[in-house]
Write a protein that holds these residues in place. Structure first.
Motif, PDB file in Angstrom:
ATOM      1  N   THR A 188       0.839  -1.101   0.044  1.00  0.00           N
ATOM      2  CA  THR A 188       0.004   0.038  -0.067  1.00  0.00           C
ATOM      3  C   THR A 188       0.773   1.281  -0.168  1.00  0.00           C
ATOM      4  O   THR A 188       2.220   0.847   0.279  1.00  0.00           O
ATOM      5  N   LEU A 189       0.328   2.202  -0.007  1.00  0.00           N
ATOM      6  CA  LEU A 189       0.873   4.066  -0.461  1.00  0.00           C
ATOM      7  C   LEU A 189       0.976   4.383   1.252  1.00  0.00           C
ATOM      8  O   LEU A 189       0.209   3.827   1.742  1.00  0.00           O
ATOM      9  N   PRO A 190       1.864   5.215   1.219  1.00  0.00           N
ATOM     10  CA  PRO A 190       1.628   5.427   2.528  1.00  0.00           C
ATOM     11  C   PRO A 190       0.157   6.598   2.711  1.00  0.00           C
ATOM     12  O   PRO A 190       0.424   7.433   1.717  1.00  0.00           O
ATOM     13  N   GLY A 191      -0.075   6.827   4.019  1.00  0.00           N
ATOM     14  CA  GLY A 191      -1.352   7.064   3.798  1.00  0.00           C
ATOM     15  C   GLY A 191      -2.433   6.688   2.543  1.00  0.00           C
ATOM     16  O   GLY A 191      -3.193   7.421   2.604  1.00  0.00           O
ATOM     17  N   PHE A 192      -2.760   5.564   2.668  1.00  0.00           N
ATOM     18  CA  PHE A 192      -3.218   4.934   1.837  1.00  0.00           C
ATOM     19  C   PHE A 192      -5.249   4.766   2.447  1.00  0.00           C
ATOM     20  O   PHE A 192      -5.809   5.357   1.739  1.00  0.00           O
ATOM     21  N   ARG A 193      -5.144   4.796   3.925  1.00  0.00           N
ATOM     22  CA  ARG A 193      -6.379   4.782   4.362  1.00  0.00           C
ATOM     23  C   ARG A 193      -7.003   6.066   4.227  1.00  0.00           C
ATOM     24  O   ARG A 193      -8.131   6.567   4.277  1.00  0.00           O
ATOM     25  N   ARG A 194      -6.116   7.131   5.085  1.00  0.00           N
ATOM     26  CA  ARG A 194      -6.688   8.464   4.090  1.00  0.00           C
ATOM     27  C   ARG A 194      -7.186   8.836   3.315  1.00  0.00           C
ATOM     28  O   ARG A 194      -8.741  10.282   2.374  1.00  0.00           O
TER      29      ARG A 194
END
Length: 367
Positions: free
Chosen positions: A73-79
């Motif tokens: 996943t990307l950094p900040g995927f949840r956001r």
């Protein structure tokens, strides 16, 4: 025997993998264990490069998100996912229809239209994701749970969709079982403390069906619903034992997809007793709770809704999905959807949220 849906069929090998996975779901008696099992194991059923579990509250905010492998996943995927959730076709489709079955992004968007969305350019493209298939599971009200599979090179097939839809009712029931245990543990701690729980009946059985432990509430309910003496209970009623035997046998089939392990339900005098079966290696636990048979349809007197439409609306207002309303009222999900269409027309609204709001404020009157 082959399971067929339209032109799609499962091979014997696929059926064996599905049955094994279903058994594993029912063996998870803890929410975190079930989520981990899903994320790590679902790719054995439907191959995917990334699997995600997302819990979304009624306001569209993410309560919990887990991804496997987490390094993909990307950094900040949840956001980022929360920001673009209102644009996500799977979420908007469910809001409009209440249909929680398996859907693919390609059901709604061509690749050209998908690539034009910020949902793609900011979230999926950096992770090389081109295809997504999701199935939804009702969570603790008003939350919604999504199990999503992601690929980069090849879209999901109709056979993949069939596998996920066959798994879907078992996911719903396995999660409901895990939630029931979580609630029990929160309220009364471990089983020893549960023996005197106020609002739940607890029965601990040996594998041969003998009662090892039973709390006073369960004893009383057995007496109320089955005429059993509250003293010296060492065996369950015959109807119970037959049901338990069927539950055990249902997961030992080798040539067909088992039905979901639904609770045992018995009704009397406007109330129902719901019994869930949770089985471990050397013992079985029965969790009992008493519920009203139906919500009083107060809307029936306030509008042109029929009594059945009023009942459907009341359960929708309580956060129930079409599938859940259908099970409660003994209808098909298609019939529930038809009732909702009639309700929307009579109330002059277009969404479930608007209909619920109309009920809350009493915005409709007898014409």
């Amino acid at each position: 025997m082959r399971v067929q849906d339209g032109m799609e069929r499962l091979t014997q090998q696929q059926l064996r993998v599905l049955l094994k996975f279903v058994r594993g779901c029912y063996a998870c008696h803890d929410r975190d264990a079930l989520i981990s099992y899903l994320l790590y194991g679902i790719s054995t059923l439907v191959p995917a490069e990334l699997a995600a579990f997302t819990e979304i509250d009624g306001g569209g905010r993410i309560v919990d998100m887990r991804v496997e492998p987490s390094t993909a996943t990307l950094p900040g995927f949840r956001r980022l996912f929360e920001r673009h959730l209102p644009q996500h076709p799977h979420f908007t489709y469910y809001q409009q229809t209440g249909d929680a079955s398996a859907v693919k992004l390609s059901d709604f968007l061509t690749r050209r239209r998908f690539h034009a969305l910020k949902l793609y350019s900011e979230l999926y493209e950096p992770m090389n994701i081109e295809y997504v298939m999701s199935v939804l599971v009702p969570g603790p009200r008003p939350c919604l749970l999504a199990v999503s599979l992601h690929r980069g090179r090849r879209d999901f097939s109709e056979r993949d969709r069939l596998l996920l839809n066959l798994l879907h009712p078992h996911l719903i029931q396995a999660y409901a079982n895990a939630e029931a245990i979580r609630v029990m543990r929160q309220e009364v701690g471990l089983l020893g403390q549960a023996m005197e729980a106020r609002d739940q009946g607890v029965v601990l059985l040996t594998k041969d069906g003998r009662v090892r432990l039973i709390n006073s509430r369960a004893q009383q309910w057995l007496a109320d619903y089955f005429g059993r003496s509250s003293q010296h209970v060492d065996h369950l009623p015959v109807v119970f034992r037959t049901w338990l035997a069927h539950q055990e046998a249902s997961l030992n089939v080798t040539d067909d997809v088992p039905l979901p392990r639904k609770p045992f339900v018995v009704e009397r005098q406007g109330e129902r007793l719901v019994i869930r079966h949770l089985c471990e290696a050397d013992r079985c636990i029965l969790l009992m709770e008493q519920q009203p048979v139906s919500v009083q349809p107060v809307a029936f007197k306030l509008s042109d809704l029929t009594r059945r439409e009023a009942e459907v609306l009341l359960w929708v207002a309580h956060g129930k999905t079409n599938v859940e309303v259908a099970e409660i009222l003994g209808l098909s999900s298609r019939t529930v959807q038809k009732h909702l269409e009639h309700i929307f027309k009579k109330l002059g609204v277009e969404t479930r949220v608007a209909a619920t709001r109309a009920l809350a404020v009493g915005a409709f009157r007898k014409r």
